[in-house]
Design a protein around this motif. Structure first.
Motif, short mmCIF file in Angstrom:
data_model
loop_
_atom_site.label_atom_id
_atom_site.label_comp_id
_atom_site.label_asym_id
_atom_site.label_seq_id
_atom_site.Cartn_x
_atom_site.Cartn_y
_atom_site.Cartn_z
N ARG A 104 0.72 -1.16 0.02
CA ARG A 104 0.02 0.20 -0.04
C ARG A 104 0.84 1.07 -0.03
O ARG A 104 0.38 2.29 -0.78
CB ARG A 104 -0.89 -0.05 1.08
N GLU A 105 1.93 1.37 0.73
CA GLU A 105 2.85 2.61 0.82
C GLU A 105 3.98 2.37 -0.01
O GLU A 105 4.88 3.33 -0.40
CB GLU A 105 3.05 2.64 2.34
N ALA A 106 4.10 1.36 -0.75
CA ALA A 106 5.31 1.07 -1.33
C ALA A 106 5.12 1.71 -2.94
O ALA A 106 4.10 1.76 -3.44
CB ALA A 106 5.74 -0.25 -1.78
N HIS A 107 5.99 2.49 -3.32
CA HIS A 107 6.09 3.24 -4.74
C HIS A 107 7.38 2.84 -5.42
O HIS A 107 8.46 2.61 -4.91
CB HIS A 107 5.99 4.62 -4.59
N ALA B 172 13.19 -5.35 2.65
CA ALA B 172 14.70 -4.87 3.17
C ALA B 172 14.45 -3.63 3.60
O ALA B 172 15.36 -2.97 4.17
CB ALA B 172 15.51 -5.38 2.12
N GLY B 173 13.33 -3.04 3.39
CA GLY B 173 13.38 -1.49 3.84
C GLY B 173 13.90 -0.50 2.67
O GLY B 173 14.35 0.56 2.99
N LEU B 174 14.20 -1.27 1.45
CA LEU B 174 14.55 -0.25 0.58
C LEU B 174 13.55 -0.24 -0.51
O LEU B 174 12.48 -0.66 -0.37
CB LEU B 174 15.87 -1.24 -0.22
N ALA B 175 13.96 0.91 -1.51
CA ALA B 175 13.04 1.06 -2.51
C ALA B 175 13.32 0.48 -3.95
O ALA B 175 14.71 0.64 -3.86
CB ALA B 175 12.80 2.60 -2.65
N ALA B 176 12.56 -0.04 -4.61
CA ALA B 176 12.81 -0.31 -5.88
C ALA B 176 12.47 0.70 -7.05
O ALA B 176 11.39 1.05 -7.03
CB ALA B 176 12.36 -1.68 -6.06
N GLY B 177 12.90 0.74 -8.06
CA GLY B 177 12.87 1.33 -9.27
C GLY B 177 12.90 0.58 -10.36
O GLY B 177 13.69 0.52 -11.22
N PRO B 178 11.77 -0.25 -10.73
CA PRO B 178 11.86 -1.38 -11.70
C PRO B 178 11.51 -0.68 -13.04
O PRO B 178 10.97 0.30 -13.12
CB PRO B 178 10.96 -2.35 -11.55
N MET B 179 12.38 -1.22 -14.33
CA MET B 179 12.08 -0.27 -15.51
C MET B 179 12.39 -1.50 -16.55
O MET B 179 13.01 -2.36 -16.54
CB MET B 179 13.30 0.67 -15.85
N GLY C 118 9.12 -10.18 -9.98
CA GLY C 118 8.14 -9.65 -9.06
C GLY C 118 8.41 -10.07 -7.63
O GLY C 118 8.31 -8.92 -6.70
N TYR C 119 8.84 -11.24 -7.37
CA TYR C 119 9.21 -11.61 -6.00
C TYR C 119 10.48 -10.86 -5.56
O TYR C 119 10.57 -10.24 -4.39
CB TYR C 119 9.69 -13.12 -5.91
N PHE C 120 11.40 -10.37 -6.38
CA PHE C 120 12.63 -9.55 -6.23
C PHE C 120 12.25 -8.19 -5.77
O PHE C 120 12.90 -7.68 -4.68
CB PHE C 120 13.66 -9.60 -7.55
N ILE C 121 11.16 -7.47 -6.28
CA ILE C 121 10.72 -6.41 -6.13
C ILE C 121 10.10 -6.15 -4.75
O ILE C 121 10.43 -5.32 -3.84
CB ILE C 121 9.87 -5.71 -7.22
N ILE C 122 9.31 -7.30 -4.40
CA ILE C 122 8.77 -7.40 -2.93
C ILE C 122 9.90 -7.58 -2.12
O ILE C 122 9.92 -6.97 -0.88
CB ILE C 122 7.83 -8.49 -3.00
N GLY C 123 10.85 -8.25 -2.43
CA GLY C 123 12.00 -8.45 -1.49
C GLY C 123 12.80 -7.34 -1.08
O GLY C 123 13.27 -7.10 -0.01
N PRO D 112 14.94 5.61 -0.64
CA PRO D 112 14.37 6.80 -1.55
C PRO D 112 15.14 8.40 -1.15
O PRO D 112 15.46 8.46 0.03
CB PRO D 112 12.91 6.71 -1.26
N GLY D 113 15.31 8.81 -2.10
CA GLY D 113 15.90 10.44 -1.78
C GLY D 113 14.77 11.31 -1.77
O GLY D 113 13.57 11.11 -1.93
N ASP D 114 15.09 12.51 -2.12
CA ASP D 114 14.24 13.63 -2.02
C ASP D 114 13.26 13.52 -3.43
O ASP D 114 13.52 13.14 -4.46
CB ASP D 114 14.69 15.00 -2.33
N ASP D 115 11.72 13.64 -3.13
CA ASP D 115 10.91 13.71 -4.08
C ASP D 115 10.95 12.41 -4.77
O ASP D 115 10.77 12.45 -6.25
CB ASP D 115 11.10 14.99 -5.04
N ALA D 116 11.08 11.27 -4.39
CA ALA D 116 11.30 10.09 -5.03
C ALA D 116 10.00 9.47 -5.48
O ALA D 116 10.27 8.65 -6.65
CB ALA D 116 12.02 9.21 -3.96
N PHE D 117 8.96 9.88 -5.06
CA PHE D 117 7.87 8.95 -5.61
C PHE D 117 6.96 9.95 -6.36
O PHE D 117 6.47 11.27 -5.96
CB PHE D 117 7.07 8.51 -4.45
N TYR D 118 6.19 9.57 -7.47
CA TYR D 118 5.05 10.37 -8.11
C TYR D 118 3.83 9.91 -7.25
O TYR D 118 3.96 8.99 -6.65
CB TYR D 118 5.27 9.82 -9.33
#
Length: 196
Positions: free
Chosen positions: A15-18, A140-147, A131-136, A175-181
Motif C-alpha cells: 500500500r505505501e510502496a512506490h 529489506a526496507g529499500l525502494a525499488a525502481g523497476p524499468m 516480481g518476488y525480487f521487487i517485493i524482497g 529513497p531520495g528527495d521527491d522520490a515518488f510520483y
C-alpha cells in the motif's frame, strides 16, 4: 481484514510502496542483497525452474556501460542509484533441473528439449521471480525502481550472453528527495475479478 500479514507489513510491501525515481547516497550492501535473494528464491516457479539470474551493476565503469542502453528518461536516475540489478531469464535453466527438481528427472528432456519452449518457460517464470525480487527489496526496507525502458539487445550484448534474456532493470536504494510520483489509480476488485 482477512489477511494474516500485519497492516504495517502490508503497507511496507504494497500500500505505501512506490516505484522510486530518486535515491539517497546510502549504499546498498552485499549482505542486504544476499538477504533479499535468500528470501525471494523460495517463490514458486514451474518445476522449481528458478530461471532468474541477477547481474548487480555496482562499479562506475559498469554503470557507464549500462546507462546508454536505457531510454533517456531512465538514464539519470540509474546513473545516480546506489545499486542497479539487471534481471534476466536463463534460457538454459533446464540444465539445473535434475538438481532443483529431483522428483521429476524427465522434465529436463521431456518438456524443455526445444529452445522455443525453454525461452517461453524461462521468460514467464523469471518474470514471476522478478516480481518476488521487487517485493524482497521492499521487505529489506529499500525502494525499488523497476524499468523495462531499455534496449534489450544492447543490455544483452554488454552484460549477458545469448542464453540470457534481459527482462527488467531495477534501481535499488533508500529513497531520495521527491522520490515518488503520486499514486496512479488501480482497478477495483469488481473490475478485475470474475467468478465462474
Amino acid at each position: 481484514m482477512s489477511l494474516v500479514l500485519e497492516d504495517t507489513a502490508q503497507d511496507l510491501l504494497f500500500r505505501e510502496a512506490h516505484t522510486a525515481n530518486t535515491f539517497s547516497d546510502e549504499p546498498v550492501t552485499e549482505e542486504q542483497i544476499q538477504a533479499i535473494y535468500d528470501l525471494v528464491k523460495f517463490g514458486p516457479t514451474a518445476f522449481n525452474q528458478s530461471p532468474l539470474r541477477v547481474v548487480l551493476v555496482r562499479s562506475a565503469e559498469a554503470r557507464a556501460r549500462l546507462v546508454p542502453h536505457l531510454f533517456e528518461g531512465n538514464q539519470a536516475k540509474t546513473a545516480a542509484a546506489p545499486l542497479v540489478a539487471i534481471l534476466a531469464a536463463d534460457n538454459e535453466f533446464h540444465e539445473e533441473l535434475p538438481r532443483l527438481f529431483p522428483a521429476f528427472p524427465q522434465a529436463k528432456d521431456a518438456f524443455f528439449s526445444e529452445r522455443a519452449a525453454r525461452e517461453q518457460a524461462a521468460t514467464l517464470n523469471a518474470s514471476l521471480q522478478a516480481g518476488y525480487f521487487i517485493i524482497g527489496v521492499r521487505a529489506a526496507g529499500l525502494a525499488a525502481g523497476p524499468m523495462t525502458g531499455f534496449d534489450p539487445a544492447g543490455v544483452q550484448k554488454e552484460f549477458l550472453d545469448g542464453d540470457h534474456t534481459p527482462l527488467a532493470i531495477v534501481n535499488i536504494g533508500k529513497p531520495g528527495d521527491d522520490a515518488f510520483y503520486p499514486r496512479s489509480p488501480r482497478l477495483a476488485f469488481d473490475e478485475a475479478v470474475t467468478t465462474v
